[in-house]
Structure formats: structure tokens, C-alpha cells
Design a protein around this motif. Structure first.
Motif, PDB file in Angstrom:
ATOM      1  N   GLY A 258       0.815  -1.198   0.000  1.00 43.23           N
ATOM      2  CA  GLY A 258       0.000   0.000   0.000  1.00 43.23           C
ATOM      3  C   GLY A 258       0.857   1.259   0.000  1.00 43.23           C
ATOM      4  O   GLY A 258       2.094   1.195   0.081  1.00 43.23           O
ATOM      5  N   PRO A 259       0.234   2.424  -0.057  1.00 37.24           N
ATOM      6  CA  PRO A 259       0.979   3.685  -0.151  1.00 37.24           C
ATOM      7  C   PRO A 259       1.867   3.977   1.053  1.00 37.24           C
ATOM      8  O   PRO A 259       2.842   4.722   0.939  1.00 37.24           O
ATOM      9  CB  PRO A 259      -0.122   4.732  -0.318  1.00 37.24           C
ATOM     10  N   THR A 260       1.554   3.414   2.219  1.00 35.55           N
ATOM     11  CA  THR A 260       2.370   3.681   3.411  1.00 35.55           C
ATOM     12  C   THR A 260       3.347   2.548   3.719  1.00 35.55           C
ATOM     13  O   THR A 260       4.066   2.614   4.717  1.00 35.55           O
ATOM     14  CB  THR A 260       1.470   3.921   4.633  1.00 35.55           C
ATOM     15  N   ASP A 261       3.354   1.503   2.898  1.00 34.78           N
ATOM     16  CA  ASP A 261       4.261   0.372   3.127  1.00 34.78           C
ATOM     17  C   ASP A 261       5.635   0.691   2.541  1.00 34.78           C
ATOM     18  O   ASP A 261       5.744   1.063   1.367  1.00 34.78           O
ATOM     19  CB  ASP A 261       3.705  -0.900   2.486  1.00 34.78           C
ATOM     20  N   ASP A 262       6.667   0.538   3.350  1.00 34.31           N
ATOM     21  CA  ASP A 262       8.035   0.843   2.938  1.00 34.31           C
ATOM     22  C   ASP A 262       8.655  -0.371   2.247  1.00 34.31           C
ATOM     23  O   ASP A 262       8.887  -1.396   2.898  1.00 34.31           O
ATOM     24  CB  ASP A 262       8.862   1.232   4.163  1.00 34.31           C
ATOM     25  N   PRO A 263       8.952  -0.300   0.943  1.00 29.62           N
ATOM     26  CA  PRO A 263       9.516  -1.465   0.253  1.00 29.62           C
ATOM     27  C   PRO A 263      10.879  -1.875   0.774  1.00 29.62           C
ATOM     28  O   PRO A 263      11.310  -3.011   0.545  1.00 29.62           O
ATOM     29  CB  PRO A 263       9.591  -1.002  -1.211  1.00 29.62           C
ATOM     30  N   ALA A 264      11.570  -0.996   1.501  1.00 27.54           N
ATOM     31  CA  ALA A 264      12.867  -1.360   2.067  1.00 27.54           C
ATOM     32  C   ALA A 264      12.728  -2.282   3.269  1.00 27.54           C
ATOM     33  O   ALA A 264      13.728  -2.768   3.794  1.00 27.54           O
ATOM     34  CB  ALA A 264      13.636  -0.098   2.469  1.00 27.54           C
ATOM     35  N   ARG A 265      11.482  -2.527   3.691  1.00 24.55           N
ATOM     36  CA  ARG A 265      11.238  -3.395   4.848  1.00 24.55           C
ATOM     37  C   ARG A 265      10.572  -4.708   4.472  1.00 24.55           C
ATOM     38  O   ARG A 265      10.220  -5.510   5.346  1.00 24.55           O
ATOM     39  CB  ARG A 265      10.391  -2.653   5.886  1.00 24.55           C
ATOM     40  N   PHE A 266      10.355  -4.954   3.186  1.00 28.79           N
ATOM     41  CA  PHE A 266       9.728  -6.188   2.723  1.00 28.79           C
ATOM     42  C   PHE A 266      10.513  -6.763   1.552  1.00 28.79           C
ATOM     43  O   PHE A 266      11.072  -6.009   0.740  1.00 28.79           O
ATOM     44  CB  PHE A 266       8.300  -5.930   2.210  1.00 28.79           C
ATOM     45  N   HIS A 267      10.532  -8.088   1.471  1.00 26.66           N
ATOM     46  CA  HIS A 267      10.935  -8.693   0.199  1.00 26.66           C
ATOM     47  C   HIS A 267       9.742  -8.554  -0.730  1.00 26.66           C
ATOM     48  O   HIS A 267       8.641  -9.039  -0.433  1.00 26.66           O
ATOM     49  CB  HIS A 267      11.297 -10.169   0.376  1.00 26.66           C
ATOM     50  N   THR A 268       9.919  -7.869  -1.852  1.00 24.59           N
ATOM     51  CA  THR A 268       8.808  -7.600  -2.764  1.00 24.59           C
ATOM     52  C   THR A 268       9.022  -8.290  -4.104  1.00 24.59           C
ATOM     53  O   THR A 268      10.147  -8.630  -4.487  1.00 24.59           O
ATOM     54  CB  THR A 268       8.640  -6.092  -3.000  1.00 24.59           C
ATOM     55  N   LEU A 269       7.925  -8.487  -4.802  1.00 26.79           N
ATOM     56  CA  LEU A 269       7.979  -9.009  -6.153  1.00 26.79           C
ATOM     57  C   LEU A 269       6.790  -8.493  -6.944  1.00 26.79           C
ATOM     58  O   LEU A 269       5.757  -8.111  -6.372  1.00 26.79           O
ATOM     59  CB  LEU A 269       8.013 -10.536  -6.169  1.00 26.79           C
ATOM     60  N   LYS A 270       6.952  -8.460  -8.251  1.00 22.21           N
ATOM     61  CA  LYS A 270       5.868  -8.077  -9.137  1.00 22.21           C
ATOM     62  C   LYS A 270       4.939  -9.275  -9.307  1.00 22.21           C
ATOM     63  O   LYS A 270       5.395 -10.386  -9.579  1.00 22.21           O
ATOM     64  CB  LYS A 270       6.407  -7.625 -10.492  1.00 22.21           C
TER      65      LYS A 270
END
Length: 480
Positions: A258-270
Motif C-alpha cells: 500500500g501507499p504507506t508500506d516501505d519497500p525497504a522493509r519487505f521482500h517484494t515481487l511483481k
């Protein structure tokens, strides 16, 4: 490290693992792969390595680096170290660079497991070749490339389509979005299933087990198990040993960022977030960035026919109930609103019906209020801090081990579960509504998976994946 009295009594009663004992290993299964194992245990600080462990060393004879006498606490620590070693190796960048040194925020990079086979794609009459992507439903065609996510529940056939309700209910994050799930298998498990033609009901009916595991009296389906062949070689920074890589299956939970979720704190993927409708025309598919919030690892280790089960979570998923009771729960959390009272936001309750993942955010502003029912033991807080330290500043420092479940008497033919320890183990993203310590009701990995059977009703070696061959769900139902 501190463990409960129950823990100590359980480990002392362990018939399998007295200090100094090494059990003879069977010949490697033809579907297992020869590898160099991570044999490093009790190293301080924790040593990061792309190598998977092939066994949980529980005596000095198995690994000379271990103490001469293995106390109950050290036996459990060996399993927990096995879990953390597995976590680091699984999440090592697929391109072979060092973990936490990727180009994405928090040093993130695509992980090794992102190249594994999706269980839905596997369990079809014509399974994709290893390394190929699963087929896309028509609704996802033309969208940017991404990982296909079709599950809206931990169990494969639970709410996969909006018309399929299930007992426990979906999980709604603090942005009002449905949590998505995925099941993956590694190459040895893929090879065993495909090589034995277990992807269809007909293939399973024709399959004749030839292996009698030590906890059984008759031949039973037995996936290849990992094990070390030794000897252990000291190295810097990781001790290694030759061995074999067995079957591993993963269950993963993701939240839509979401807009307030920091991607530097999650492993993310498309991802391609797919929702099946009553008809293909009602299907929907949206390209999203998702963050990893939960990870189950089922690792078939040859000495443990019931597998070794590790479960990890994002550290900011939810507070412990004890923190809530003491008024010390401080947000933000992924699945808990610290400003909402228990009266207005009762914890660990399924959302109100109807459940329709095609409608998001959830109507009425509803969000699941999650608390951790069983607090993390001091031992887990200590081992998490030990492994998070070398990962500091990376996305991976935001994940923690919740527990490792293993059989204390794996060869006991009177107890198919092998008297697992701990008896209960729950991940708040996958067993949200079945946490606790109630027999036959609360979550337990080995106890639950002991009920797994194939489509012919025969035991399927603690995996429900084979039952997918009988289910008409995506991609079989709505694939083009």
C-alpha cells in the motif's frame, strides 16, 4: 537460551538423538541431488551462506564443532539453526550475489525460490518443464510480467474462486486488501512427482510405493530426503559437508503493498493478482507489487520421515496478545490496528460474509485484527537477534523465526506424527484463526499434514499437493 519445562522433558525423552550417536543413512533416492551442505551450527555471529543444510546435527559425532554433550536446549537450537540456515539459503539472490546486496530497496533481489515450480501448474496432465512459467489465464494476458497469485487462502482449494467458501476465512490487511498465498516445490520434489506420474488421478492410482519408511510397516509414498554423508570440513565462514538435497515445499503469504508500506522493509515481487469468477468472463487480474509476510518451509530430512517444519513471519505482522493486554503494542502493524479497541476490533476473528476478493478494499472498511496467541519464547527472540544482526540494514532483518517443529520419536510406528515438538505452531498469516493450544483444534504442522492423502486416499507423505490432481481449479478451470 531458555526453554520451557515441557520442552526439556520432551527432549530428554527423545529416543532418537542421544549425544554422540549417528544413524546409518540409506542410499540416496534417485530424485535427490548431490550437493555441498551447510553444516555450520552454533557459530556466533551467524554465518550467512547460500548453501542449504542437509540435516539438523544433534551430536558431536555428526558435527565435531558441536559440544560434546548436547543438552535439550542445544538440540532445539540445532533445529532452529537449521531453520535459519534454510531461510538464508532460500532467500539468497537467484543471480548468486550476496544476500542483502541487491539493487532494490533494502538490498532486495529476486530469491532462489522464485524459480521453483508452482503447485497449481505442476498438478496437471501436462506439467510445465522445470524452470518454465505457469500458463496465464486470459484475464492476465497483456499485463506486465509477474508471479501469478491465485490463492486467497492457505489451503489450495479454499476460496481459490470466489464461490468456494472455507471454514477459517480470508485474511484482510490494514489497507483492506486480501492476503494472497502461493505453494512452491523445489527440483527434487518436482522430479519425484513428475517422474512417478503423480500429477493426475490415473497416475496416482497406478503408483506402487516401494519404500517402507521407519515409522511404517508397509511401503508408503516417500519423497526423497536430504542428508549429510560427511565428513564436516571447517571453513570460513561456513563449515560444509557433502550430502544430498531432498524435497522442500514452501507456502508463502503476501500482502499487496500500500501507499504507506516501505519497500525497504519487505521482500517484494511483481505479481499478477488473479481472482477467478463464476465464469471466465468474470475473472479479474491486476498487476501489483506484493510484499512477503509469511513463509512456511517443509523440509524432508531423511532421518525425520515427518519432515522438519519451519515458519517465518514479517516481524511487524502483529503484536503478541500479552503486549496488547499490557498496553505496550505500538503500531503500525501489517494486521493490527493499535488504536482500535477489542470491542470494536475483536482479535483473530474471520471477516464477515460475503467474502469476495473481486471487491477490494473489503466493504465497510473492515480489516482483520490479528494478535499472536502464543508468545515467542526467549530462545526464539535470542536466535532471531543472532541471525538478524548480520542482515541488519536489509529487508531480511525484518523477518523472524516463529518456530521449528520436528518429530522427537520419528521411527515410532505407534505414532505417525513421531510425537512432534512443539506440539502447537502457528503462523499468524496462515493459521490466523486456529492459534492456541487446544488439541484437535489448534494449528500443528505435523499433525495437520499427517492427514494428507493422494486422490486414491492413500497417505501422501505429509503433503496435500497431490490432492490438487482431483480439483478443478485454476489453471485447469479458466486457462485459455
Amino acid at each position: 537460551m531458555r526453554y520451557s519445562a515441557t520442552h526439556v522433558l520432551c527432549a530428554i525423552g527423545l529416543g532418537l538423538l542421544p549425544a554422540g550417536t549417528v544413524l546409518a543413512q540409506a542410499a540416496p533416492d534417485p530424485y535427490s541431488q548431490p550437493v555441498t551442505c551447510n553444516a555450520n551450527t552454533f557459530v556466533d555471529p551467524a554465518a550467512l551462506s547460500p548453501l542449504m543444510p542437509c540435516d539438523a546435527p544433534t551430536s558431536q559425532k555428526m558435527n565435531p564443532a558441536l559440544p560434546a554433550t548436547m543438552t535439550p536446549g542445544l538440540i532445539q537450537e540445532s533445529f532452529d539453526t537449521f531453520s535459519w540456515q534454510s531461510f538464508v539459503a532460500l532467500n539468497w539472490p537467484a543471480d548468486g550475489t550476496a544476500i542483502g546486496k541487491g539493487k532494490d530497496p533494502g538490498g532486495d533481489a529476486p530469491a532462489v525460490w522464485q524459480g521453483w515450480m508452482d503447485a497449481f501448474a505442476l498438478m496437471t496432465a501436462n506439467p510445465p518443464a522445470w524452470g518454465s512459467a505457469p500458463p496465464l489465464p486470459a484475464a492476465c494476458k497483456g499485463l506486465p510480467a509477474g508471479t501469478l497469485l491465485s490463492m486467497v487462502g492457505k489451503t489450495p482449494d479454499l476460496l481459490t474462486a470466489s464461490t468456494q467458501p472455507f471454514d477459517s476465512g480470508p485474511l484482510i490487511d490494514q489497507n483492506g486488501r486480501y492476503t494472497r498465498f502461493q505453494i512452491l516445490v523445489n527440483k527434487p520434489m518436482y522430479d519425484f512427482i513428475v517422474g512417478n506420474r503423480l500429477t493426475t488421478k490415473e497416475g496416482q492410482a497406478a503408483y506402487k510405493p516401494t519404500v517402507t519408511p521407519p515409522n511404517s510397516t508397509v511401503p508408503t509414498m516417500t519423497f526423497p530426503g536430504s542428508f549429510q554423508t560427511g565428513p564436516v570440513t571447517s571453513g570460513t565462514p561456513v563449515a560444509t559437508a557433502p550430502g544430498y538435497d531432498g524435497a522442500v515445499m514452501l507456502k508463502l503469504a503476501y500482502k499487496v503493498m500500500g501507499p504507506t508500506d516501505d519497500p525497504a522493509r519487505f521482500h517484494t515481487l511483481k505479481a499478477l493478482v488473479y481472482t477467478a469468477g463464476a465464469t471466465p468472463e468474470q475473472d479479474s487480474c491486476v498487476a501489483e507489487t506484493v510484499g512477503l509476510v509469511g513463509l512456511h518451509v517443509g523440509n524432508k530430512v531423511q532421518r525425520f520421515p515427518q519432515w522438519v517444519w519451519s515458519t517465518f513471519e514479517h516481524a511487524r505482522n502483529a503484536p503478541e496478545q500479552a503486549q496488547v493486554d499490557a498496553g505496550t503494542a505500538k503500531g503500525p502493524y501489517n494486521y493490527y490496528n493499535a488504536a482500535c479497541t477489542a470491542k470494536d476490533c475483536p482479535p483473530n476473528q474471520p471477516p464477515p460474509r460475503p467474502w469476495n476478493p473481486a471487491v477490494q478494499p473489503f466493504p465497510g472498511g473492515y480489516k482483520t485484527q490479528v494478535t499472536r496467541v502464543i508468545a515467542l519464547a526467549d530462545a526464539y527472540k535470542a536466535i532471531n537477534a543472532k541471525w538478524q544482526a548480520p542482515l541488519a540494514g536489509t529487508v531480511w532483518a525484518n523477518y523472524e523465526l516463529i518456530g521449528t517443529q520436528w518429530p522427537t520419536q520419528p521411527d515410532n510406528q505407534a505414532s505417525p506424527t513421531g510425537y512432534s515438538f512443539p506440539l502447537f505452531l502457528a503462523n499468524t498469516t496462515m493459521e490466523t484463526y486456529t492459534q492456541g493450544t487446544v488439541p484437535q483444534s489448534s494449528s500443528t504442522c505435523i499433525g495437520c499434514h499427517n492427514n494428507a492423502v493422494d486422490t486414491a486416499g492413500r497417505p501422501s507423505d505429509f503433503t496435500y499437493i497431490l490432492s490438487l490432481a482431483a480439483k478443478k481449479i485454476f489453471p485447469a478451470a479458466h486457462a485459455p
